[in-house]
Design a protein around this motif. Sequence first.
Motif, PDB file in Angstrom:
ATOM      1  N   THR B  86       0.826  -1.210   0.000  1.00  0.00           N
ATOM      2  CA  THR B  86       0.000   0.000   0.000  1.00  0.00           C
ATOM      3  C   THR B  86       0.861   1.261   0.000  1.00  0.00           C
ATOM      4  O   THR B  86       0.659   2.163  -0.819  1.00  0.00           O
ATOM      5  CB  THR B  86      -0.933   0.006   1.227  1.00  0.00           C
ATOM      6  OG1 THR B  86      -1.778  -1.136   1.150  1.00  0.00           O
ATOM      7  CG2 THR B  86      -1.773   1.267   1.268  1.00  0.00           C
ATOM      8  N   VAL B  87       1.837   1.307   0.904  1.00  0.00           N
ATOM      9  CA  VAL B  87       2.719   2.481   0.947  1.00  0.00           C
ATOM     10  C   VAL B  87       3.449   2.608  -0.394  1.00  0.00           C
ATOM     11  O   VAL B  87       3.540   3.698  -0.970  1.00  0.00           O
ATOM     12  CB  VAL B  87       3.716   2.374   2.122  1.00  0.00           C
ATOM     13  CG1 VAL B  87       4.750   3.486   2.046  1.00  0.00           C
ATOM     14  CG2 VAL B  87       2.974   2.413   3.447  1.00  0.00           C
ATOM     15  N   GLY B  88       3.934   1.482  -0.904  1.00  0.00           N
ATOM     16  CA  GLY B  88       4.645   1.510  -2.182  1.00  0.00           C
ATOM     17  C   GLY B  88       3.764   2.016  -3.311  1.00  0.00           C
ATOM     18  O   GLY B  88       4.182   2.856  -4.120  1.00  0.00           O
ATOM     19  N   ALA B  89       2.512   1.521  -3.361  1.00  0.00           N
ATOM     20  CA  ALA B  89       1.618   1.936  -4.442  1.00  0.00           C
ATOM     21  C   ALA B  89       1.303   3.430  -4.321  1.00  0.00           C
ATOM     22  O   ALA B  89       1.206   4.129  -5.332  1.00  0.00           O
ATOM     23  CB  ALA B  89       0.330   1.122  -4.406  1.00  0.00           C
ATOM     24  N   ILE B  90       1.168   3.926  -3.080  1.00  0.00           N
ATOM     25  CA  ILE B  90       0.848   5.347  -2.910  1.00  0.00           C
ATOM     26  C   ILE B  90       2.045   6.206  -3.312  1.00  0.00           C
ATOM     27  O   ILE B  90       1.908   7.156  -4.091  1.00  0.00           O
ATOM     28  CB  ILE B  90       0.423   5.633  -1.452  1.00  0.00           C
ATOM     29  CG1 ILE B  90      -0.959   5.017  -1.191  1.00  0.00           C
ATOM     30  CG2 ILE B  90       0.405   7.126  -1.170  1.00  0.00           C
ATOM     31  CD1 ILE B  90      -1.434   5.148   0.232  1.00  0.00           C
ATOM     32  N   VAL B  91       3.237   5.864  -2.809  1.00  0.00           N
ATOM     33  CA  VAL B  91       4.412   6.684  -3.101  1.00  0.00           C
ATOM     34  C   VAL B  91       4.737   6.661  -4.592  1.00  0.00           C
ATOM     35  O   VAL B  91       4.855   7.703  -5.246  1.00  0.00           O
ATOM     36  CB  VAL B  91       5.626   6.201  -2.267  1.00  0.00           C
ATOM     37  CG1 VAL B  91       6.896   6.893  -2.721  1.00  0.00           C
ATOM     38  CG2 VAL B  91       5.368   6.435  -0.789  1.00  0.00           C
ATOM     39  N   LEU B  92       4.848   5.437  -5.154  1.00  0.00           N
ATOM     40  CA  LEU B  92       5.217   5.329  -6.572  1.00  0.00           C
ATOM     41  C   LEU B  92       4.091   5.846  -7.464  1.00  0.00           C
ATOM     42  O   LEU B  92       4.339   6.547  -8.451  1.00  0.00           O
ATOM     43  CB  LEU B  92       5.550   3.883  -6.923  1.00  0.00           C
ATOM     44  CG  LEU B  92       6.777   3.300  -6.207  1.00  0.00           C
ATOM     45  CD1 LEU B  92       6.908   1.804  -6.504  1.00  0.00           C
ATOM     46  CD2 LEU B  92       8.043   4.033  -6.636  1.00  0.00           C
ATOM     47  N   GLY B  93       2.851   5.507  -7.118  1.00  0.00           N
ATOM     48  CA  GLY B  93       1.717   5.938  -7.931  1.00  0.00           C
ATOM     49  C   GLY B  93       1.607   7.453  -7.965  1.00  0.00           C
ATOM     50  O   GLY B  93       1.384   8.050  -9.028  1.00  0.00           O
ATOM     51  N   LEU B  94       1.782   8.080  -6.803  1.00  0.00           N
ATOM     52  CA  LEU B  94       1.684   9.542  -6.739  1.00  0.00           C
ATOM     53  C   LEU B  94       2.847  10.193  -7.484  1.00  0.00           C
ATOM     54  O   LEU B  94       2.665  11.160  -8.233  1.00  0.00           O
ATOM     55  CB  LEU B  94       1.644  10.005  -5.277  1.00  0.00           C
ATOM     56  CG  LEU B  94       1.572  11.514  -5.045  1.00  0.00           C
ATOM     57  CD1 LEU B  94       0.378  12.112  -5.769  1.00  0.00           C
ATOM     58  CD2 LEU B  94       1.479  11.825  -3.553  1.00  0.00           C
ATOM     59  N   MET B 167       3.714  -7.721  -6.729  1.00  0.00           N
ATOM     60  CA  MET B 167       2.406  -7.105  -6.478  1.00  0.00           C
ATOM     61  C   MET B 167       2.445  -5.627  -6.888  1.00  0.00           C
ATOM     62  O   MET B 167       1.513  -5.122  -7.523  1.00  0.00           O
ATOM     63  CB  MET B 167       2.088  -7.239  -4.987  1.00  0.00           C
ATOM     64  CG  MET B 167       0.728  -6.724  -4.592  1.00  0.00           C
ATOM     65  SD  MET B 167      -0.540  -7.947  -4.944  1.00  0.00           S
ATOM     66  CE  MET B 167      -1.966  -7.099  -4.265  1.00  0.00           C
ATOM     67  N   LEU B 168       3.530  -4.937  -6.526  1.00  0.00           N
ATOM     68  CA  LEU B 168       3.641  -3.524  -6.892  1.00  0.00           C
ATOM     69  C   LEU B 168       3.721  -3.373  -8.404  1.00  0.00           C
ATOM     70  O   LEU B 168       3.124  -2.464  -8.982  1.00  0.00           O
ATOM     71  CB  LEU B 168       4.883  -2.907  -6.233  1.00  0.00           C
ATOM     72  CG  LEU B 168       4.726  -2.558  -4.757  1.00  0.00           C
ATOM     73  CD1 LEU B 168       6.053  -2.118  -4.156  1.00  0.00           C
ATOM     74  CD2 LEU B 168       3.683  -1.450  -4.590  1.00  0.00           C
TER      75      LEU B 168
END
Lengths: 275, 296
Positions: B86-94, B167-168
């Motif tokens: 979740t943290v990875g998806a938020i940081v990288l996605g943003l 997953m990421l």
Amino acid sequence: MLNRMSTAGRVLAYVTLLGASAITVLPLLYMVSLALQTEAESLSGDPVLIPETPMWGNFLELFERAPFANFIVNSLVVAGAITVSHLLFDPLVGYVFAKFRFPFRNTLFLLVIATMAIPFFVKMIPLYVMMSNLGWLDTYQGLITPFLMDAFGIFLMRQFIQPVPDELIDAARIDGVGEFGIYWRIVLPQVKPALAVLGVFTFVFQWNEFLWPLVATSTEEMRTIPVGLTLFSQEYFTIWNLTAAGAVLLFLPTALLFLASQRFFVRGIAITGMK
Amino acid sequence: MANRPRRRRDGLSRRYTRTAYLMLLPAILFFAVFTYLPIGNLLTTSAHSGPQADVFAGLDNYSRAVSDPAVRHSFVITVIFALVTTVGAIVLGLALAMLLDKPLRGRVVFRALLLVPYLTSVAIVGLLWRNILDPGLGILNRLLTALDLPPQQWLITHPLETIIGVMLWQHVGYAMVLFLAGLQGIPDVYYEAATVDGAGPARRFRHVTLPLLMPTTLFVSIISVITGLQAFGQAYIITDGGPANASDLYVFHVFNVAFEARDFGYSSALSFLLVVVILAFTVVQLRYGRRNEVQH
């Protein structure tokens, strides 16, 4: 926002985006390459990037080694039937909740919406037992019925139907159009873009679904592509070129839809996020 | 609520009520039979034990779950898996969304390329990465050897980290699209006002972008935690939960208790416990998110 970017910033942005896109796309291109390799090439300790001669025959051999034609038909039937059912029922239910006033409306709406909080795996074991008792394991109805409707789709359609003017509906009533006719001929045409999003996303997600078809099928002939392919690769874990060929076939419909309109997918995801 | 219309056109309103219920009937049946009944059955089964799950066991399965070291281990690594993805998806996605929000040539193409993995089946993701990461014939190790680096056996030395990475790979594009839509919904005037007030890029990000993006971040985070807690295929296809249960994700563990050990009572209790955990995570995130939301 601020439109000016320094040259250094621009270069950095491009490098980052190129790097990130390479990470997402190169593995998939490698999958296509694997699918076209000979068995020896795909097993070589010195992996091959581009096969000497593309082995298009791999796609045919796949059908000889496993009932791949069954897998494809099963996936089409299951994902297709579920998509049709969603397109029939999600907007109908959404319409009732958007435009009708009746006793227990809010309670019923809450009961439908609450199912969004219930992840599928929770139902996995009881559904398996239920299907087993009904004798529906390893059948199409067993694969299809648990997914006939979806609270999220209903919610989405309600959001889109709410802005349809009540006057339009009342006018049709005065003109003597039947209640179902009003839904079918007046309301549905107003929300065509949302229906397209609902249909395409339902199909793609069901086409990709893994857990339930794995649990609910037992014979090879009833497997869908994702499950059939995974179990095929476990059985013949060394035949990587054919596994990759199967993966390419599995991805093909989605890839074609995406190529046809990537904007549509981007907008669809944004819609589900915004509500 | 319906007082006024009821008095004036009693018959009509009753007819609409009937129509409404008639149209709702399939949905009422569907959710009763395929959602509420299974949940009731799950709770009943979870209070039973034995191969037929027909011996009443009260809360035994639950107390067994709480003290089962394999379940605890599986639960802990699954929470780690969900939180890190979740943290990875938020940081990288943003980060990617902010790059794509700039007027760059080819941004539509980049956006599409970054989204592609999200549209693949977990079967593709799993099989493809199992091949790529294979110590013997995987392409990634060849790359390392070509660069004079020692070959790695990620799936043996770092199984959990590896499936988090996979997953990421699949899900960052989804977060990116949502963030991009969120960014495009922030009116330019806020940035202009902040700039006039002398705020640099870092402070504009901290005081304009982040607070106004809170609803999107909240949505991404809730969806991502739920998806992560339910991850199954990554363990089933790539690592088989191993080595030595190092990647024994919770749903994979429950799946094996149910369909390998055929202990439906115990696996039902385990399923229900995860629902409670998912609901708790969601409520906490909603509380935290609401508190930090700003109106504009």
